[in-house]
Design an enzyme around this catalytic site. Structure first.
Site, PDB file in Angstrom:
ATOM      1  N   LYS A   1      29.899  -1.305   3.183  1.00 15.94           N
ATOM      2  CA  LYS A   1      29.801  -2.433   2.955  1.00 15.94           C
ATOM      3  C   LYS A   1      29.607  -2.952   1.593  1.00 15.94           C
ATOM      4  CE  LYS A   1      28.889  -4.240   7.558  1.00 15.94           C
ATOM      5  NZ  LYS A   1      28.087  -5.188   8.582  1.00 15.94           N
TER       6      LYS A   1
ATOM      7  N   ARG B   1      26.274   1.763  13.508  1.00 16.78           N
ATOM      8  CA  ARG B   1      27.278   1.311  13.508  1.00 16.78           C
ATOM      9  C   ARG B   1      28.102   2.068  11.806  1.00 16.78           C
ATOM     10  NH1 ARG B   1      30.282  -2.385  12.014  1.00 16.78           N
ATOM     11  NH2 ARG B   1      32.700  -2.727  13.206  1.00 16.78           N
TER      12      ARG B   1
HETATM   13  C1  YH5 Z   1      27.714  -5.426  12.055  1.00 13.40           C
HETATM   14  O1  YH5 Z   1      26.904  -4.969  10.982  1.00 13.40           O
HETATM   15  N1  YH5 Z   1      29.877  -5.293  11.159  1.00 13.40           N
HETATM   16  S1  YH5 Z   1      32.475  -5.395  10.627  1.00 13.40           S
HETATM   17  C2  YH5 Z   1      32.756  -5.544   5.176  1.00 13.40           C
HETATM   18  C3  YH5 Z   1      32.631  -3.644   4.620  1.00 13.40           C
HETATM   19  C4  YH5 Z   1      33.206  -2.386   5.296  1.00 13.40           C
HETATM   20  C5  YH5 Z   1      32.615  -2.629   5.991  1.00 13.40           C
HETATM   21  C6  YH5 Z   1      34.299  -3.171   2.497  1.00 13.40           C
HETATM   22  N2  YH5 Z   1      31.118  -5.887  12.627  1.00 13.40           N
HETATM   23  C7  YH5 Z   1      28.956  -5.064  11.671  1.00 13.40           C
HETATM   24  O2  YH5 Z   1      32.273  -3.544   9.117  1.00 13.40           O
HETATM   25  N3  YH5 Z   1      28.386  -5.405  14.469  1.00 13.40           N
HETATM   26  C8  YH5 Z   1      30.896  -5.816  11.670  1.00 13.40           C
HETATM   27  O3  YH5 Z   1      33.139  -3.772   3.139  1.00 13.40           O
HETATM   28  C9  YH5 Z   1      29.583  -5.473  13.228  1.00 13.40           C
HETATM   29  N4  YH5 Z   1      26.475  -5.030  12.916  1.00 13.40           N
HETATM   30  C10 YH5 Z   1      27.984  -5.515  14.533  1.00 13.40           C
HETATM   31  N5  YH5 Z   1      27.466  -5.103  15.059  1.00 13.40           N
HETATM   32  C11 YH5 Z   1      32.443  -5.256   9.388  1.00 13.40           C
HETATM   33  C12 YH5 Z   1      32.157  -4.281   8.308  1.00 13.40           C
HETATM   34  C13 YH5 Z   1      32.881  -3.971   7.008  1.00 13.40           C
HETATM   35  C14 YH5 Z   1      32.793  -5.037   6.517  1.00 13.40           C
END
Ligand code: YH5
Length: 289
Positions: free
Chosen positions: A234, A268
């Site tokens: 993230k 996750r």
């Molecule tokens: C979460 O924290 N996150 S989707 C932006 C990024 C990298 C990854 C490059 N679903 C979560 O994974 N569900 C998502 O920057 C989730 N907790 C739960 N429970 C976003 C994601 C991501 C976004």
């Protein structure tokens, strides 16, 4: 004189198990949830069949790498992502659920829509992960009568607007109160505590400072219910390290391990193999808290 005061013992009403569809997990060590995205690949025009095949192959690889659960998402929740209809989301997710159904790994579906929840559970999903905390009308009802696991996440705003200028008076208190309210709503809908996870929702309507406060506050959240933490790749990690998204493996593994040490029950992650290796080493070294 009277007898000495009794030695305080750890006394917690927290569930020791996480029940999740066909699976029951002991919460004696952190679980690893691998991320499986089924959003169309903008660089290929292979159509839905190839998108599903790619997601199934990725899910099998993450299971081999040691994932306890897979989180299958057919709707991008990244900031500014366009909305997707329930029909489109199901067309993406259902073939992947079917393809992974007998892989021996628990299957979570990342969705905010009651209609998608119900159809995914009918198709064999073990868990629903809802970034809107099951706030949509009918969401808790869609899962209550099953035995699926739930993740109740906090988000401020909507995926389209959440990063515009999030403001809190006391982010830790507001997120904690919100999650306590959602836990109460789920319990009132007849869902037993051993099916419930909470999640502060890193990056969902939070500035870097908010995310850091919430990270520090993880032990207090973990006193309330088992906590799922999603930090993998993230932008918070980009802001702290200066690394681009493709170069965030090390920060993601370190963040997952630190979250585990602060009491997270489920991590996750994209990089399952490396995360499992880090957790295994922590346990080999004696799991010092
Ligand atoms: C979460 O924290 N996150 S989707 C932006 C990024 C990298 C990854 C490059 N679903 C979560 O994974 N569900 C998502 O920057 C989730 N907790 C739960 N429970 C976003 C994601 C991501 C976004």
């Amino acid at each position: 004189m009277g007898s000495p005061a009794p030695t305080p013992t750890a006394c917690s009403l927290l569930p020791l198990m996480f029940r999740c569809g066909r699976f029951t997990f002991a919460l004696d060590r952190p679980l690893v949830m691998g991320i499986v995205n089924v959003t169309p690949d903008s660089f290929s025009d292979g159509g839905r069949y190839l998108d599903a095949e790619r997601a199934i192959a990725q899910g099998l690889a993450l299971k081999d790498a040691g994932a306890d659960l897979l989180d299958i998402g057919g709707e991008s929740t990244r900031p500014g992502a366009p909305p997707v209809s329930a029909q489109q989301e199901l067309a993406r997710v259902l073939p992947v659920l079917e393809g992974l159904r007998d892989a021996g790994v628990a299957l979570s579906v990342d969705t905010m829509k009651p209609e998608v929840m119900a159809a995914a559970l009918a198709a064999g999903a073990d868990m629903i992960n809802d970034v809107r905390g099951f706030e949509a009308p009918g969401a808790l009802q869609a899962v209550a009568a099953t035995n699926c696991g739930l993740c109740l996440m906090h988000m401020r705003g909507t995926p389209g607007t959440m990063q515009e200028a999030p403001e809190y008076t006391d982010v830790a208190a507001e997120v904690t109160d919100y999650l306590a309210g959602r836990l109460a709503a789920a319990r009132a809908a007849g869902i037993h505590a051993d099916r419930l996870l909470i999640d502060p929702g890193f990056g969902f309507g939070k500035t870097l400072a908010h995310n850091l406060t919430l990270f520090k506050n993880l032990p207090r959240l973990a006193d309330m219910a088992p906590v799922l933490v999603g930090l993998s790749r993230k932008s918070m990690l980009g802001a702290l390290t200066g690394r681009a998204v493709a170069d965030r493996l090390l920060p993601s593994v370190v963040a997952a391990l630190l979250a585990a040490q602060r009491g997270a029950a489920v991590l996750r992650v994209h990089d399952v193999r490396e995360t499992v290796e880090a957790l295994n080493l922590w346990f080999e070294l004696g799991e010092q808290k």
